[in-house]
Design a protein around this motif. Sequence first.
Motif, short mmCIF file in Angstrom:
data_model
loop_
_atom_site.label_atom_id
_atom_site.label_comp_id
_atom_site.label_asym_id
_atom_site.label_seq_id
_atom_site.Cartn_x
_atom_site.Cartn_y
_atom_site.Cartn_z
N ASP A 73 -2.67 -3.08 1.73
CA ASP A 73 -1.85 -4.21 2.19
C ASP A 73 -0.42 -3.74 2.42
N GLY A 74 0.38 -4.64 2.98
CA GLY A 74 1.72 -4.26 3.42
C GLY A 74 2.64 -3.76 2.32
N SER A 75 2.30 -4.04 1.07
CA SER A 75 3.17 -3.57 -0.02
C SER A 75 2.80 -2.14 -0.44
N ASN A 76 1.67 -1.65 0.05
CA ASN A 76 1.26 -0.28 -0.27
C ASN A 76 2.07 0.68 0.61
N GLU A 77 2.73 1.63 0.00
CA GLU A 77 3.66 2.43 0.82
C GLU A 77 2.97 3.36 1.83
N ASN A 78 1.64 3.47 1.72
CA ASN A 78 0.92 4.23 2.74
C ASN A 78 0.38 3.35 3.86
N SER A 79 0.59 2.04 3.74
CA SER A 79 0.12 1.17 4.83
C SER A 79 1.06 1.33 6.02
N TYR A 80 0.52 1.06 7.18
CA TYR A 80 1.35 1.20 8.37
C TYR A 80 2.35 0.07 8.48
N ARG A 81 2.05 -1.09 7.88
CA ARG A 81 3.05 -2.15 7.87
C ARG A 81 4.27 -1.70 7.05
N PHE A 82 4.01 -1.10 5.89
CA PHE A 82 5.11 -0.62 5.06
C PHE A 82 5.93 0.42 5.83
N PHE A 83 5.22 1.33 6.47
CA PHE A 83 5.88 2.38 7.26
C PHE A 83 6.81 1.76 8.30
N MET A 84 6.29 0.78 9.03
CA MET A 84 7.08 0.19 10.12
C MET A 84 8.30 -0.56 9.60
N ASN A 85 8.10 -1.30 8.50
CA ASN A 85 9.25 -2.00 7.91
C ASN A 85 10.31 -1.00 7.48
N ASN A 86 9.82 0.04 6.80
CA ASN A 86 10.71 1.03 6.23
C ASN A 86 11.47 1.84 7.28
N HIS A 87 10.79 2.20 8.36
CA HIS A 87 11.42 3.06 9.36
C HIS A 87 12.13 2.29 10.47
N LEU A 88 11.72 1.04 10.68
CA LEU A 88 12.31 0.35 11.82
C LEU A 88 12.62 -1.13 11.57
N PHE A 89 11.62 -1.92 11.29
CA PHE A 89 11.80 -3.37 11.35
C PHE A 89 12.84 -3.91 10.36
N ASP A 90 12.93 -3.28 9.17
CA ASP A 90 13.89 -3.79 8.18
C ASP A 90 15.34 -3.50 8.57
N HIS A 91 15.53 -2.68 9.61
CA HIS A 91 16.88 -2.22 9.93
C HIS A 91 17.39 -2.72 11.28
N ILE A 92 16.59 -3.54 11.95
CA ILE A 92 17.00 -4.05 13.27
C ILE A 92 16.86 -5.59 13.26
N ASP A 93 17.26 -6.21 14.37
CA ASP A 93 17.27 -7.68 14.37
C ASP A 93 16.00 -8.30 14.94
N ILE A 94 14.89 -7.57 14.83
CA ILE A 94 13.64 -8.14 15.35
C ILE A 94 13.22 -9.33 14.49
#
Length: 245
Positions: A73-94
């Motif tokens: 699930d998204g809270s697992n740091e190997n999930s791709y949702r976690f990856f995307m939040n961590n590398h992109l989505f958490d840092h932009i205004d999407i």
Amino acid sequence: MKLIKVKDYEELSKQAADYFIKKIQSSPAMIIGLATGSTPEGMYRYLVQDYQENRISFRNITTFNLDEYIGLDGSNENSYRFFMNNHLFDHIDIEKSNVHIPCGTSKDSSAECATYEQLIKAHGGIDLQLLGIGGNGHIGFNEPGSSFQSRTSIVELTDKTRRDNARFFNTFEEVPTEAITMGIATIMESKEIVLLASGEGKREAMRLLLEGRVSEDFPASYLHNHSNVTVIADEAALAGLNYSL
Ligand code: F6R
């Protein structure tokens, strides 16, 4: 297929980010397909930097990621949702409601695949799809042997892919055995595709791609049947290869 040859990973990341930034500037509400993995990390870093320094806005952008591991699930740091939040989505205004990633923990993964496919259609398809490439030629998680007609579906990961991705997990056994991936036909319906390849680990895949033979044994080869594909590859990925693009 167009090939842009760059010096190294940094240049690849910068060029890829600039390419996407230009497109976003001219179509601020476009539908973008995104990939995970090591290759786009640098590009995402440059996108975040551009957001912070120049205020490029992602507010009206909608994204669809290629794939997700089943079982994480998204809270697992190997999930791709976690990856995307961590590398992109958490840092932009999407808007997070405009972000789409297949759910790896759905009770009914087949229904999740059908819904994902419908959602892409309902948005009028993907305008610009980012791809990496597996050492075995996979795109998304469409492994060798995948049908060119495939749609978003549940796929079994090959041992090669699980071994390649084990670097992110504590043990090989922890790497999920299945994933949900956009299908090859889904990817091929994108209006435009940009594929990134960096490093000598991708050289054999580049050799097979640039040789131009289309075969289900090498899923990326089907991109030759798409009319708007740009490959951005660095010198290490292309060293010693003969190609005529
Ligand atoms: C990731 C994906 C994969 C990767 C490929 C390359 O969403 O769909 O096809 O693009 O496995 O991965 P890296 O970039 O880690 O070499």
